[in-house]
Design a protein around this motif. Sequence first.
Motif, PDB file in Angstrom:
ATOM      1  N   GLU A 151       0.817  -1.212   0.000  1.00 14.59           N
ATOM      2  CA  GLU A 151       0.000   0.000   0.000  1.00 14.59           C
ATOM      3  C   GLU A 151       0.849   1.260   0.000  1.00 14.59           C
ATOM      4  N   ARG A 152       2.160   1.122   0.214  1.00 15.85           N
ATOM      5  CA  ARG A 152       3.062   2.272   0.190  1.00 15.85           C
ATOM      6  C   ARG A 152       3.700   2.483  -1.188  1.00 15.85           C
ATOM      7  N   MET A 153       3.237   1.761  -2.189  1.00 15.95           N
ATOM      8  CA  MET A 153       3.723   1.995  -3.555  1.00 15.95           C
ATOM      9  C   MET A 153       3.194   3.320  -4.082  1.00 15.95           C
ATOM     10  N   ASN A 154       4.038   4.062  -4.787  1.00 14.90           N
ATOM     11  CA  ASN A 154       3.494   5.239  -5.469  1.00 14.90           C
ATOM     12  C   ASN A 154       2.742   4.766  -6.707  1.00 14.90           C
ATOM     13  N   ILE A 155       1.987   5.644  -7.328  1.00 14.16           N
ATOM     14  CA  ILE A 155       1.079   5.241  -8.394  1.00 14.16           C
ATOM     15  C   ILE A 155       1.821   4.672  -9.598  1.00 14.16           C
ATOM     16  N   GLU A 156       2.992   5.219  -9.894  1.00 14.97           N
ATOM     17  CA  GLU A 156       3.764   4.724 -11.038  1.00 14.97           C
ATOM     18  C   GLU A 156       4.219   3.292 -10.795  1.00 14.97           C
ATOM     19  N   CYS A 157       4.664   3.037  -9.574  1.00 16.66           N
ATOM     20  CA  CYS A 157       5.102   1.686  -9.214  1.00 16.66           C
ATOM     21  C   CYS A 157       3.923   0.720  -9.248  1.00 16.66           C
ATOM     22  N   ALA A 158       2.785   1.161  -8.710  1.00 14.00           N
ATOM     23  CA  ALA A 158       1.602   0.305  -8.654  1.00 14.00           C
ATOM     24  C   ALA A 158       1.148  -0.110 -10.049  1.00 14.00           C
ATOM     25  N   ASN A 159       1.170   0.824 -10.986  1.00 15.30           N
ATOM     26  CA  ASN A 159       0.746   0.510 -12.358  1.00 15.30           C
ATOM     27  C   ASN A 159       1.702  -0.473 -13.027  1.00 15.30           C
ATOM     28  N   LYS A 160       2.988  -0.323 -12.766  1.00 16.69           N
ATOM     29  CA  LYS A 160       3.963  -1.248 -13.350  1.00 16.69           C
ATOM     30  C   LYS A 160       3.837  -2.633 -12.719  1.00 16.69           C
ATOM     31  N   LEU A 161       3.583  -2.669 -11.413  1.00 21.04           N
ATOM     32  CA  LEU A 161       3.415  -3.956 -10.746  1.00 21.04           C
ATOM     33  C   LEU A 161       2.165  -4.669 -11.254  1.00 21.04           C
ATOM     34  N   LEU A 162       1.133  -3.888 -11.532  1.00 19.47           N
ATOM     35  CA  LEU A 162      -0.107  -4.461 -12.052  1.00 19.47           C
ATOM     36  C   LEU A 162       0.160  -5.243 -13.340  1.00 19.47           C
ATOM     37  N   LYS A 163       0.952  -4.653 -14.226  1.00 16.44           N
ATOM     38  CA  LYS A 163       1.272  -5.330 -15.484  1.00 16.44           C
ATOM     39  C   LYS A 163       2.050  -6.614 -15.232  1.00 16.44           C
ATOM     40  N   LEU A 164       2.918  -6.569 -14.220  1.00 20.65           N
ATOM     41  CA  LEU A 164       3.731  -7.745 -13.892  1.00 20.65           C
ATOM     42  C   LEU A 164       2.855  -8.864 -13.330  1.00 20.65           C
ATOM     43  N   ILE A 165       1.857  -8.493 -12.529  1.00 16.48           N
ATOM     44  CA  ILE A 165       0.952  -9.493 -11.959  1.00 16.48           C
ATOM     45  C   ILE A 165       0.027 -10.060 -13.029  1.00 16.48           C
ATOM     46  N   GLU A 166      -0.373  -9.216 -13.972  1.00 16.68           N
ATOM     47  CA  GLU A 166      -1.257  -9.670 -15.058  1.00 16.68           C
ATOM     48  C   GLU A 166      -0.566 -10.683 -15.960  1.00 16.68           C
ATOM     49  N   GLU A 167       0.743 -10.506 -16.156  1.00 17.26           N
ATOM     50  CA  GLU A 167       1.510 -11.431 -16.989  1.00 17.26           C
ATOM     51  C   GLU A 167       2.749 -11.882 -16.209  1.00 17.26           C
ATOM     52  N   PRO A 168       2.543 -12.716 -15.185  1.00 17.87           N
ATOM     53  CA  PRO A 168       3.652 -13.106 -14.301  1.00 17.87           C
ATOM     54  C   PRO A 168       4.658 -14.006 -15.014  1.00 17.87           C
TER      55      PRO A 168
END
Length: 366
Positions: A151-168
């Motif tokens: 929850e301490r990720m900034n928005i840029e990090c969160a969006n990049k992590l989302l892509k990583l989780i979508e295509e692990p």
Amino acid sequence: MNFSDVIGQEEVKQRLVQMVEEGRLPHAIMLCGPEGTGKLALAVAFASYLLGEDNAMVQKLEHPDLHFTFPTIKLPSMSADHKPVSDDFIHEWHDLLMKGPYFKVEEWLKAMRAENQQAIITAGESDELVRKLSLKSSQGGYKVSIIWLPERMNIECANKLLKLIEEPPSQTVFLMVCEEPDKLLETIRSRVQRIDVKKLPAETIRQALIERRGIDENAAQRVSRLANGSWLKAMETLSVGTDNQAFFDLFVMLMRLAYQRKVRELRKWSETLGNLGREKQKAFMLYVLRMLRENFMYNFRQEELVYMTQEEEDFARNFARFINEANILPLYDLTNVAIRDIGQNANGKIVFFDYALKMIVLLIQK
């Protein structure tokens, strides 16, 4: 670290192991729950289970397929364009984690030598994760990424992590350790399997205090009640010279000065609080919330509903009558607004002085 090192949480342990045994292990799991319930301990133990508990590198938490992500700060020695990443503080993290997986964010900030800074997870960290997890497993098995306080990720990090989780990447398991899931992107929450880690029963804490800390029966009984489901709180209660004593003294000072309407002294009090780091300021205000609740409940004389140390209870005998039905909700609202303002980087001295002045008015309401 093995599951046997985790205090309680047998149901969660069984659920995690069962996922693997039945071949339905999701690629992303989020362990959610209050502070001190053992979420990080569970994550590390499960990672050890996946990577091989008997592996010497796993036992030392130095396995090449085990990756840690956690909030960091920017040190003065870092260049202006550098985005701090976990590897910048990996030695400090490893040293703290090897002492035990039960610790507060304040302890982590101290280990990083943070002063008046709020730790976050930057976009640089997500770039590092992409790089690390794109590599093949060094041991031919799982790659495990433990993300502490996502929850301490900034928005840029969160969006990049989302892509990583979508295509692990292949054979990658993300283990998120979260205390405030509502602060995460809904798109991330919807792509992970959430497991709620509940507060520890008082009996579980009592037994652990006796077996792991050698505490006598009577002391263990009282401490386990005060812990309110948190092993960290139990450890704080046992410790001498922790923040809790300082917070108690500041709370008592605030209430006495507000009752006596000593504005000049209240200004000095607010300056003292304003000079603390923001994480400690928020920790103090959370302590105030707890003390308001305990003093309000003390008026009901229901022992099973009150969780205070002996010193706090001694103060409550005379003070609790000032926290009543007329002011408890305004006091809670006032305190929560102060916590919000601090989190938004408002000037601490101004926030606390305003808080103290409003406390004068609220304490006289009956």
